[in-house]
Design an enzyme around this catalytic site. Structure first.
Site, short mmCIF file in Angstrom:
data_model
loop_
_atom_site.label_atom_id
_atom_site.label_comp_id
_atom_site.label_asym_id
_atom_site.label_seq_id
_atom_site.Cartn_x
_atom_site.Cartn_y
_atom_site.Cartn_z
N GLY A 8 -14.15 1.04 -2.82
CA GLY A 8 -13.97 1.85 -1.61
C GLY A 8 -14.63 1.21 -0.42
N SER B 71 -7.34 1.24 4.65
CA SER B 71 -7.98 0.76 3.42
C SER B 71 -9.19 -0.10 3.76
CB SER B 71 -6.96 -0.07 2.64
OG SER B 71 -7.57 -0.67 1.54
N SER B 72 -10.03 -0.33 2.76
CA SER B 72 -11.12 -1.30 2.90
C SER B 72 -10.88 -2.50 1.99
CB SER B 72 -12.46 -0.65 2.52
OG SER B 72 -12.73 0.43 3.35
N ARG C 181 0.84 -1.20 0.00
CA ARG C 181 0.00 0.00 0.00
C ARG C 181 0.88 1.25 0.00
NH1 ARG C 181 -5.36 1.94 -0.14
NH2 ARG C 181 -5.98 3.01 1.76
N THR D 29 -4.89 -0.39 -6.26
CA THR D 29 -5.68 0.80 -6.56
C THR D 29 -4.81 2.04 -6.74
OG1 THR D 29 -7.55 2.11 -5.74
CG2 THR D 29 -5.98 1.43 -4.10
N THR E 171 -10.14 1.10 -7.76
CA THR E 171 -9.56 -0.10 -7.24
C THR E 171 -9.91 -1.26 -8.16
OG1 THR E 171 -9.86 0.88 -5.08
CG2 THR E 171 -9.52 -1.51 -5.13
N ASN F 105 -6.80 4.64 -5.82
CA ASN F 105 -7.88 5.24 -5.04
C ASN F 105 -8.99 5.73 -5.95
OD1 ASN F 105 -9.23 5.81 -2.67
ND2 ASN F 105 -8.56 7.93 -2.66
N1 GLY Z 1 -8.67 3.40 -1.73
C1 GLY Z 1 -9.75 2.62 -1.26
C2 GLY Z 1 -9.33 1.68 -0.20
O1 GLY Z 1 -8.16 1.35 -0.10
O2 GLY Z 1 -10.15 1.24 0.57
#
Ligand code: GLY
Length: 578
Positions: A482, A460-461, A109, A407, A389, A409
């Protein structure tokens, strides 16, 4: 033109199918026949773009393993779907090696640059400056994709690294016809793209956006990928790094050569837990995905969901109320585990889930302003318990499995390209909390746990998962979207493991989403019958019908030994197998 005609035709077929289905069963019964579902006994790659899945398949057919195929697919996605993910972004990878049967998690990340500060997006009055964390160079975190893919490939890949990068180079050099998703994303981000000369040069023809089917050639990106093929470290210490740092300095960014030089991906333990006879492993913090997926599954516990009915008001209510609780906890407790202590064991424990489940009333939705994260003291009682993503999924013939979500984002990330490199910069800094209680791009709120600090990773999700049963691979899946990623993956898990759907049905089925704040239950338009929605409203849910979301994909291993993979009907992805 052809693509446009096809999407129109596809849309007409869907409407017609729905019309017929309404007459026979009601529209909620409708499941699109998933043309992207395939079966194989050997290996397969599924991703959000057919050309990227082709790249993965080519690796498998050349004798590569799931790691080679996943890296090639991800690099190809960086070329053909730059608006969703790329070498200017970052992500998470789960790997299950057949030889050991264990699941490993790699965090590549983006991280905050050294000069990032907690208040960097606030004005003098302490208010968040609109779009400061979304547009332009200041929005970018230090990219991790190249380091991540190279790290996993160096340790576990079989083919030469250059062979893995080759399909992406060819796609950038020779071009590819842009898809309608590409064009839609570009339209949505055209202000930012037009403003940044380098982005404008790459993603428009002299300021005119590409149309579906037109060929997009990315020569700078091809050159950058060639350098990466020869030496991946050039992204962090060589030519490429120098170009990124110079472009940052020129455009008000704060990322430096030193930031790039210091970037390292991190092997982490995934979060794993049992759900009925299955073991579910998912990404651990700094993603919130795994923690809350397990938390919600634990809250559902042994509830007889089949008896309740998959789309009944009872099931949707129980899911929504569990999601609401999980997202309240997320806002309070989740962040980068290298900076704060995240109570993973407590949040994913069965006893904690029992407490939270006991607070749900089946007859009534609890308004979100009455649902809070439990206080730290209460949570500590449970600590003792054992614990835009894109996603791609690959399984090889040895049954090595990669589940990878990455991603930039938002669509087209920061809307800026590092001049001369073809690299689209992410706007991942927006996943931090710019100010307490101020929602990010996905409407998510948070506090201290996810505040900005130098070197810290934004929460993050993303929820890549790998599921096993009796020590044998069963399901791998993931999704973009997201804040909706966690609940999309949750519903795929339930569709396969509880409702016995085949993988195409599981990925296609209509979805719901609740994230605590805003207090509304999102449902896919046309996916649920009126009586169910009326009953949910009667229980106090504020229903928001939305267009489809979450371009997921998944692979399952059936009990007869066949792999079955599916890309989402909501996107343009494809399953490729041999
Ligand atoms: N950028 C969206 C996430 O990482 O959740």
């Amino acid at each position: 033109m052809l693509v446009k005609m096809f999407s129109k035709l596809n849309c007409q077929v869907r409407i017609y199918t729905c019309f017929l289905t309404v007459l026979l069963f009601g529209c909620q019964q409708q499941l699109q026949p998933n043309l992207q579902q395939q079966r194989s006994k050997q290996g397969m790659a599924v991703s959000a773009h057919p050309l990227a899945s082709d790249a993965g398949l080519a690796m498998l057919q050349q004798g590569g393993n799931a790691v080679d195929a996943a890296a090639a697919t991800a690099l190809a996605i960086s070329v053909v779907e730059p608006f969703s993910a790329g070498i200017g972004g970052g992500g998470f990878l789960l790997l299950r090696r057949a030889q050991t049967g264990t699941v490993q998690a790699l965090d590549f990340r983006e991280r905050a640059p050294k000069r990032a500060t907690r208040d960097m997006y606030l004005d003098k009055q302490g208010k968040v400056r609109p779009r400061a964390s979304l547009d332009g160079h200041l929005a970018a975190g230090i990219p991790g994709t190249v380091a991540g893919l190279y790290t996993v490939h160096r340790e576990y890949g079989k083919l030469p690294w250059a062979a893995v990068v080759a399909p992406a180079i060819a796609l950038a050099e020779n071009g590819f016809p842009v898809s309608s998703r590409f064009v839609t994303a570009a339209r949505q981000r055209q202000d930012a793209i037009q403003k940044n000369p380098a982005a404008r040069q790459v993603f428009t023809r002299a300021g005119i956006l590409y149309q579906p089917g037109e060929l997009l050639v990315q020569r700078d990106l091809a050159q950058t990928l060639r350098k990466i093929a020869a030496d991946p470290q050039s992204f962090y210490t060589g030519d490429i790094a120098r170009s990124i740092a110079a472009d940052m300095a020129k455009n008000g960014g704060i990322m430096t050569l030193e930031d790039l030089k210091n970037y390292t991906p991190i092997w982490r333990n995934p979060v794993c837990g049992n759900f009925r006879s299955y073991q579910i492993c998912a990404m651990s913090p700094p993603s919130s995905g795994g923690v809350h997926l397990l938390q919600i599954l634990n809250m559902l516990g042994d509830t007889d969901l089949k008896r309740l009915g998959r789309q009944s008001a009872d099931t949707v209510h129980l899911l929504a109320e569990s999601m609401r609780v999980a997202y309240a906890d997320r806002a309070q407790y989740l962040g980068d585990p290298d900076f704060i202590s995240v109570p993973v064991k407590a949040l994913t424990g069965h006893n904690y889930a029992k407490l939270r489940r006991s607070q749900i009333q089946m007859s009534k939705a609890k308004p979100s302003n009455q649902v809070k994260a439990v206080d730290a003291k209460t949570l500590s009682r449970f600590v003792w318990e054992s614990p835009e993503t894109t996603h791609l999924t690959v399984v090889d013939k040895e049954r090595n499995v990669v589940s990878l979500t990455f991603t930039v984002n938002g669509g087209f990330g920061a809307g800026a390209v590092a001049a001369g490199t073809g690299i689209l910069l992410n706007n991942e800094m927006d996943d931090f909390v710019a100010a307490p209680g101020v929602p990010n791009l996905f409407g998510l709120v948070g506090g201290d746990a996810n505040s900005i600090a130098p070197g810290k990773t934004p929460l993050s999700s993303m929820t890549p998962i790998i599921v096993t049963e009796n020590g044998k691979f069963r399901l791998a899946a993931g999704a973009p979207g997201g804040s909706t990623i966690i609940t999309t993956v949750l519903q795929i898990v339930l569709n396969v493991l509880v409702y016995d759907m085949n993988v195409g049905e599981a990925v296609s089925a209509p979805r719901i989403h609740h994230q605590w704040i805003p207090d509304r239950l999102q449902v896919e338009r046309g996916g649920f019958d009126t009586a169910t929605l009326d009953e949910l409203r009667r229980r106090g849910h504020k229903i928001q019908e939305r267009e489809d979301w979450g371009n997921a994909n998944a692979i399952v291993l059936r009990s007869d030994g066949w792999l079955e993979g599916a890309a989402d009907r909501r996107g343009e992805g494809a399953t490729r197998s041999y």
